[in-house]
Design an enzyme around this catalytic site. Structure first.
Site, PDB file in Angstrom:
ATOM      1  N   ARG A 128      -1.711  15.348   5.403  1.00  0.00           N
ATOM      2  CA  ARG A 128      -1.117  15.718   6.699  1.00  0.00           C
ATOM      3  C   ARG A 128       0.298  16.208   6.435  1.00  0.00           C
ATOM      4  NH1 ARG A 128      -4.672  13.127  10.397  1.00  0.00           N
ATOM      5  NH2 ARG A 128      -4.447  14.857  11.802  1.00  0.00           N
ATOM      6  N   GLN A 133      -0.814  22.067   7.184  1.00  0.00           N
ATOM      7  CA  GLN A 133      -1.049  22.008   8.632  1.00  0.00           C
ATOM      8  C   GLN A 133      -2.061  23.055   9.120  1.00  0.00           C
ATOM      9  OE1 GLN A 133       2.747  21.935  10.487  1.00  0.00           O
ATOM     10  NE2 GLN A 133       2.092  20.472  12.034  1.00  0.00           N
ATOM     11  N   ASP A 136      -5.605  22.008   8.533  1.00  0.00           N
ATOM     12  CA  ASP A 136      -5.887  20.632   8.935  1.00  0.00           C
ATOM     13  C   ASP A 136      -6.999  20.599   9.994  1.00  0.00           C
ATOM     14  OD1 ASP A 136      -5.838  18.051   9.885  1.00  0.00           O
ATOM     15  OD2 ASP A 136      -3.667  17.951  10.127  1.00  0.00           O
ATOM     16  N   SER A 139      -6.728  17.839  12.775  1.00  0.00           N
ATOM     17  CA  SER A 139      -5.832  18.136  13.900  1.00  0.00           C
ATOM     18  C   SER A 139      -6.436  19.171  14.831  1.00  0.00           C
ATOM     19  CB  SER A 139      -4.483  18.654  13.400  1.00  0.00           C
ATOM     20  OG  SER A 139      -3.769  17.612  12.802  1.00  0.00           O
ATOM     21  N   TYR A 236      -0.849   7.307   9.334  1.00  0.00           N
ATOM     22  CA  TYR A 236      -1.969   6.729  10.074  1.00  0.00           C
ATOM     23  C   TYR A 236      -1.642   5.305  10.508  1.00  0.00           C
ATOM     24  CZ  TYR A 236      -4.844  10.588   8.425  1.00  0.00           C
ATOM     25  OH  TYR A 236      -5.347  11.831   8.183  1.00  0.00           O
TER      26      TYR A 236
END
Ligand code: NAD
Length: 387
Positions: A128, A133, A136, A139, A236
């Site tokens: 992450r 990004q 990802d 997400s 997390y």
């Protein structure tokens, strides 16, 4: 380099790993893109649209995979005994397989890829980080799941979301409580606010409190010394003590009885989702209230969730426990997922070799690579030898 895009055959899967838009970009990169007929149809992408983007349309999995050096998938390919086609046996040795491969939850899967000589990349394991990004998939898919959950919650709720002032009287705004304010939860908060709900939210990670408030929702939760360190280095939530969960439940219990819509998104990486809405809490809710459980793929956050189903309890609470929430918004989810995979391929595309080249020292490559050269290499799958 031939790149194959298969029709997804796992139950309930509606998405596709490449769209006409990304197929065109992959073709521009130099790939010969092969798409199995009907691969994008449920998500609204026709064979004709792929053909116009420069892809070859193939009549079955075997023809699509023939000679392919790269295979793009949403879910893991079917193996022998898993369905009508043994897709895995059709993938060539040395091919790069990119998808949501869920090897941790499926023992033996990574070993099967290694035995087949497939270079498997599980995109759900990408770090992450800022650099990763745009690749990802967690997400991009969670964001849409959060949006869709609120829309479906609103559809199942027999009153209004916003305050409605009419000549015939006023309908009060819906009280919406979002549990878990990660990517899905934050989008759920934003969507519920846009619809005019009165929104509150809970999370255990300390950073989440400010994010909740910045979206205009109120924070509900129990905080103590333990919750100050409730976050792993990767961002997390950690598994917390039974004592913490009990205290959190006390705070939540009083709040939940007053809610009209509860959206649950709480996950703890690598574990069953924590039960945050107990049967007693469900019993305390008003008839007509709705619980939307986005965590149902991981067992659900509500004790009364029936994963995969919509269920109405004896006291009239509707629980939407559908699995694969991104698959319920398949065109948008496919578009974002396909772009995530396109970015991965282009980032590691070797122009001279006209093929992907995955440097072993790269942190994203290390994060996603399950198998290389016939061996399982991912650190989460390699058990340390006994001392
Ligand atoms: P997730 O899907 O693993 O979990 C959803 C949310 O549930 C999390 O916010 C978690 O804290 C929360 N949760 C867990 N147990 C709970 C409990 N008992 N009560 C209430 N909430 C609980 O989370 P995610 O959406 O994948 O996000 C995880 C982290 O990754 C976040 O810190 C997020 O900001 C970060 N992130 C970073 C990037 C990036 O930098 N590129 C991208 C995406 C996410």
């Amino acid at each position: 380099m031939r790149l194959a895009v298969l029709k997804e055959r796992r139950d309930g899967e509606t998405r596709v790993a490449a769209t006409p838009e990304t197929a065109k970009k992959l073709a521009a990169l130099g790939c010969q893109v092969a798409v199995e007929t009907g691969a994008g149809l449920i998500a609204g992408f026709t064979d004709q649209a792929y053909a116009e983007a420069g892809a070859e349309i193939c009549q079955d999995a075997a023809t699509t995979l023939f000679g392919a050096g790269v295979v793009l998938k949403v879910r893991a390919p079917l193996a022998a005994g898993e369905g009508e086609v043994d897709e895995l046996s059709l993938i060539h040795r040395g091919a790069l397989l990119v998808g949501t491969l869920e090897a941790g939850a499926n023992p033996g899967r990574a070993e099967a890829y290694a035995a087949a000589g497939i270079e498997a990349c599980a995109m759900e394991l990408a770090p992450r980080s800022t650099r990763a990004q745009s690749m990802d998939i967690l997400s991009s898919q969670a964001n849409l799941a959060g949006y869709r959950a609120v829309i479906e919650g609103a559809g199942a709720y027999d009153r209004g979301f916003p305050m409605l002032m009419t000549a015939a009287g006023t309908i009060p705004p819906a009280n919406v409580f979002v549990m878990g304010a990660g990517v899905a939860g934050l989008q759920a908060i934003a969507t519920a606010r846009r619809l005019g709900g009165r929104v509150s939210a809970a999370d255990v990670r300390p950073a989440a409190k400010e994010e909740i408030k910045s979206l205009g929702a109120s924070f509900v939760g129990y905080e103590d010394e333990e919750s100050k360190s409730a976050q792993t280095a990767g961002g997390y939530a950690k598994q917390l003590s039974a004592d913490f969960y009990a205290k959190q439940a006390e705070v939540v219990a009083a709040h939940i009885a007053k809610q009209d819509i509860v959206v649950t998104t709480a996950l703890v990486q690598g574990r069953r989702a924590p039960i945050l809405v107990t049967q007693a809490m469900v019993d305390s809710m008003k008839p007509g209230s709705v619980i939307v459980d986005i965590a149902s793929d991981a067992g659900g956050n509500c004790a009364a969730t029936h994963p995969g189903e919509m269920y109405t309890t004896a006291n009239g609470v509707k629980i939407l426990g559908y699995t694969n929430w991104p698959g319920r918004i398949s065109a948008a989810a496919s578009a974002l997922y396909a772009r995530n995979l396109l970015t991965f391929i282009t980032t590691f595309w070797d122009k001279e070799g006209q093929a992907p080249k995955l440097p072993e020292t790269d942190d994203i490559v290390q994060g996603v690579t399950l198998t290389r050269g016939g061996a399982v290499v991912h650190k989460s799958l390699i058990t340390a030898p006994a001392a």
